[in-house]
Design an enzyme around this catalytic site. Sequence first.
Site, short mmCIF file in Angstrom:
data_model
loop_
_atom_site.label_atom_id
_atom_site.label_comp_id
_atom_site.label_asym_id
_atom_site.label_seq_id
_atom_site.Cartn_x
_atom_site.Cartn_y
_atom_site.Cartn_z
N PRO A 1 -15.49 -4.91 1.85
CG PRO A 1 -15.29 -3.96 3.98
CD PRO A 1 -14.48 -4.37 2.77
CG LEU A 2 -18.51 -0.68 2.95
CD1 LEU A 2 -18.20 0.74 3.40
CD2 LEU A 2 -19.91 -1.09 3.38
CE1 TYR B 1 -3.05 -3.00 0.25
CE2 TYR B 1 -3.58 -2.40 2.50
CZ TYR B 1 -3.76 -3.22 1.41
OH TYR B 1 -4.67 -4.25 1.50
N GLY C 1 -17.13 0.85 -2.20
CA GLY C 1 -18.03 2.00 -2.14
C GLY C 1 -19.31 1.84 -2.92
#
Length: 289
Positions: free
Chosen positions: A214-215, A68, A218
């Site tokens: 998990p989303l 990252y 977005g």
Amino acid sequence: MTVHEQLAQASGVLHLGGDLPIHRLGFGTMQLPGPGVWGEAKDPKEAVRVLRRAVDMGITFMDTADSYGPFTAELLIRQALHPYPPDLVIGTKAGFTRPGSGSWVPLGRPEYLRQQCELSLRHLAVERIDLFQLHRVDPQVPLADQVGELGALRSEGKIRHIGLSQVSTAQLAEAGRIAPIVSVQNRYNIADRTDEDVLAYARAHQMAFIPWTPLDTGALARSGGPLARMAEERGVSASQLALAWLLRHSPAMVPIPGTSTVAHLEENTAAATLELGDADYEELTRAAF
């Protein structure tokens, strides 16, 4: 300290590896670096505020990776939180090289994994990494060599626990014969349950299941998105509904929603206090996305 500051506690506790208690709603740092998960944070001061606010709100598990940035997220964690709170568990990953923005190439040679572990120890300023995860299985290197090197690092005291990312149940079983595996991090959300079998395997073998996206990056939280109507009817946000469903779906689940702003962090963390009744849970489970 206000009640609002400890929202994550309401998500419950999971003992990672049987000995590291964490609140089940964690935080993922993938969105802290620049576009394409490349380079420095767009707003480094806000990134530091996000990390400190996460701890203030009771988040005790942070997920990061050497790739990252590369290393941007790990260095931000160190800048914002070192010396670390005694209850903070940091999981990092290795197994990707980054030729450029948006580019990810698996690399699992043992000497590379060892090098990246040493660099993460330095960048995070720790003597032992709580959770070190193989970011991707390199198809060019035997899995036994990749997991075996992580097992050696564990034996040397450089990492405490080993996890895998984006693997099958067969790979989990093979890895478990080489070294103890305490977590699996696969793509999973309410709209993408392809790896339900991996989740079931994790729960049956007392592993944490850490769903990335998990989303759905977005998509599940956007205005007019698939959860918008149900969320509006319940007076919550779509992201809160999606995260609450994950927490209810399995006690092995450790969602790690990520964001680069304090406002979105606070919204996401409030999902820990949202209790889904049976009817709401079933309706969400049956919904088409």
